[in-house]
Design a protein around this motif. Structure first.
Motif, PDB file in Angstrom:
ATOM      1  N   ILE A   1       0.848  -1.199   0.000  1.00 34.21           N
ATOM      2  CA  ILE A   1       0.000   0.000   0.000  1.00 34.21           C
ATOM      3  C   ILE A   1       0.883   1.248   0.000  1.00 34.21           C
ATOM      4  N   GLN A   2       1.984   1.196   0.773  1.00 34.50           N
ATOM      5  CA  GLN A   2       2.932   2.312   0.738  1.00 34.50           C
ATOM      6  C   GLN A   2       3.504   2.513  -0.662  1.00 34.50           C
ATOM      7  N   ASP A   3       3.661   1.401  -1.369  1.00 35.99           N
ATOM      8  CA  ASP A   3       4.177   1.481  -2.744  1.00 35.99           C
ATOM      9  C   ASP A   3       3.095   1.867  -3.742  1.00 35.99           C
ATOM     10  N   GLY A   4       1.846   2.092  -3.235  1.00 37.00           N
ATOM     11  CA  GLY A   4       0.787   2.575  -4.121  1.00 37.00           C
ATOM     12  C   GLY A   4      -0.149   1.513  -4.658  1.00 37.00           C
ATOM     13  N   ASP A   5       0.067   0.244  -4.319  1.00 36.48           N
ATOM     14  CA  ASP A   5      -0.843  -0.804  -4.786  1.00 36.48           C
ATOM     15  C   ASP A   5      -1.755  -1.205  -3.628  1.00 36.48           C
TER      16      ASP A   5
END
Lengths: 438, 438
Positions: free
Chosen positions: B189-193
């Motif tokens: 989620i931190q990586d945007g997924d």
């Protein structure tokens, strides 16, 4: 996992002298099978089909009798021990070169329940351990003076011998062994102890013998005529099933077991007995269908006789290791047809005399009820197979046929059929409630 | 082992718009039960009785509908995800603080066979591994454009995503997870997924996701109306049993399944349907017993109707997860009584008109044969339960009742009973041979 069994059948059995003059002890017949046959067939039921047998005293007779084991669906290899008069450890040691893996070690004169082997074979051995089956609460028929005793600490055997005064359990003569037993026997024989216990002692001192508790299973070492009689008695008692109804338990079994004890000595097969029982029922139906009182009495007695003989097929099968799914089913199917024939015969005979059409209606009711009882018994069993909390009380075939005999003797065909109709159908409904309310 | 299940029920289900305007997708009814009820009851049959449910879109409605799970015999804890419009990974992450042990992760809109969970729960996890159920040969109703694909190497998932062009299997949306999934989701989620696949991808890159092959079991992800229809069709098709006889398969089932599809929408219990079927048979027996041709035609049609309705109790029970041992038995017992009544009614009606005593004899023969077929069917099943090599072909109740209808319409009661008597008893004997010759 295909484990072999080593059977020690070399000894003389001197305390059974009368019986072993011309015959080695393993060949003594007990309820239709020799002792060694019982050991082989018990092991076979536990999944063992390769046997190594050490023979000695009159060993040729054993080899002649058992052959290569084909007759039993197993393979038997023989090792001759000419030194059979030495200790039994010497006999075990003769198999050293033949057995390279884990094996079960059995005595040709020790009878035991197959459940013991079933569990023993599930034991995982660690390294070169051996396992000895022991009985912590030996039943009173075990002769404690002659028995080999063991001391047990934390599931390990720490001492073994005949002369021990304090001990925890009795050696049952059933072992699960690794090759370590042979090395141990070499050592103990060099030290002058030629018994198998000597070898076990060597291993136990190194903490390498596990004790396996026999629990409530049956075993017996047949050394004397009294042991022999006891074994016969117990094997017969085990024929009484927990599901047996009252008539079966108190009237039919005591008689059928006596008949079975004779039948096991013959070559008569269990299925032949099922057919015989069916023909007795057929004869009963024919006599019933004649209608006259005298014929009815004969028919009633025949129906009860059929009920008794109906117990023998299963008894002979169990005593001679001839149980089969097919046999059980064949018997059950013939029993149902026999029930139908007897009730139809009763109805027809009554109708001949009284021309009362009601008899057909109540006959069909009784027939339906009888079928329902047999039907729900299997249904109940297949559902309850893993649930032993529910009592399996039955209004079963034993009671039905007994009522028929009683009704016939009293010449009360009409009311007998009514009573059977009511009781059997009430029992069906009771069983439905049992299952619903559990 | 008591494993909890985490159910993701937060999404909008936008592609099912028509059906989800006022209702969240998990509450859409399919054959009498909502999708999420099906997921809960399937998991319950696999032994899971504690559920954590992440709700979002119209979540209050789900909570109202399912309550604390008492009604299903399970415990349900709810977690609200106000950010349900974000990816489903966010929903899973909401359970981080609640689930401290191994858990099963399920989607509220994925239906599947209980056998999948049964095997999945037997999988031993090593360390912080997760397991993803995958389908290597997805059936044609799976929309491959929308499905999540995976690459598998040596039982490990090595890549996961929707846009993959080359892949080995489809993600079935059923997982066995350890806490590692939460850490992985944090990272992705931190990586945007924000998808669950994103988290799985983090784990799979570390070689910590095992693939679990679904084999021939059924699963479906219900995203569109077409998926919904397909699911309904398959669940109905699964009601046809491999042991169904020809009349059942080609005549009774197609009709009874249509009736069951209506019945599942009501609160009618399977046992009530069994009783209804019994009363139809009773009515048939009464009409047969009147003897006149017109009544016989009505009786014949009723007997066939009873046979059709007799299929519905089991179908409704299976569709609504209401199967029980008692129900199966209750049905079987009533069926046997119904058979006895119908044949007795036929015999009585014929006797009224013709006063021919032979009808009772052949009636009893047909009754005995019918019973024997039902009796040997259970016996056969209980013996063959672990032996699937023997075909279980049956001359069963479906054929008997069909013959009775045909015979009634042709006004051939006498010959119908004779034919049933011959065929049923021949079938008993055939079954004995089958078992003997295996």
């Amino acid at each position: 996992m295909s484990v072999k069994a080593l059977i020690i059948a070399a000894g003389r059995g001197s305390r059974l002298k009368g019986l072993t003059k011309d015959e080695p002890k393993p060949l003594i017949k007990l309820l239709g099978l020799s002792l060694v046959e019982r050991v082989i067939l018990t092991a076979k039921r536990a999944g063992i089909d390769e046997f190594v047998m050490v023979i000695g005293y009159l060993g040729e007779k054993i080899r002649e009798e058992l052959g290569d084991g084909d007759r039993y669906g197993v393979k038997i290899t023989y090792i001759e021990n000419r030194e059979w008069e030495r200790g039994n450890g010497v006999s075990v040691l003769k198999a050293k070169e033949i057995l390279n893996e884990e094996f079960v070690l059995l005595m040709a004169d020790h009878l035991f329940d197959v459940e013991i082997l079933h569990s023993l074979l599930k034991t995982r051995l660690e390294g070169d351990e051996c396992v000895l089956v022991v009985d912590k609460r030996p039943p009173d028929y075990i002769d404690l003076r002659e028995a080999t005793k063991v001391k047990v600490r934390d599931d390990k055997i720490v001492d073994i011998g005949k002369r021990m005064k304090e001990y925890d359990a009795i050696d049952c003569g059933i072992f699960l062994c690794t090759q370590s037993i042979f090395k141990a026997l070499d050592e103990s024989i060099q030290d002058g102890d030629e018994t198998l216990s000597g070898g076990i002692n060597v291993l136990s001192r190194a903490g390498r013998v596990k004790a396996f508790e026999i629990k409530d299973n049956f075993w017996i070492d047949i050394d004397t005529k009294s042991d022999y009689n006891k074994a016969e008695k117990i094997l017969c008692e085990k024929l009484i099933k927990p599901t047996d109804g009252p008539v079966s338990k108190f009237l039919n079994r005591p008689i059928s077991i006596r008949i079975s004890k004779l039948l096991v000595r013959t070559k008569i097969k269990p299925n032949t007995i099922s057919i015989l029982s069916f023909f007795i029922a057929l004869l009963s139906a024919l006599f019933f269908s004649l209608g006259d009182y005298l014929y009815i009495i004969i028919a009633g007695i025949l129906s009860q006789l059929g009920s008794i003989v109906d117990g023998c097929d299963g008894e002979v099968a169990r005593l001679k290791f001839q149980q089969s799914d097919y046999g059980a089913w064949f018997d059950a199917v013939l029993d149902r047809y026999a029930d139908a024939l007897i009730i139809s015969g009763m109805a027809y005979g009554y109708w001949l005399l009284h021309s009362d059409i009601k008899i057909w209606i109540i006959g069909i009711t009784a027939l339906t009820g009888s079928f329902m009882n047999s039907y729900t018994a299997i249904k109940l069993d297949s559902i309850l197979i893993n649930n032993k909390n529910i009592p399996r009380i039955r209004f079963g075939r034993d009671i039905r046929l007994f009522l028929i005999m009683a009704g016939a003797v009293l010449n009360q065909i009409f009311y007998t059929i009514i009573i059977i109709g009511i009781l059997t159908n009430a029992e069906s409904i009771r069983r439905l409630y049992t299952l619903r309310n559990r």
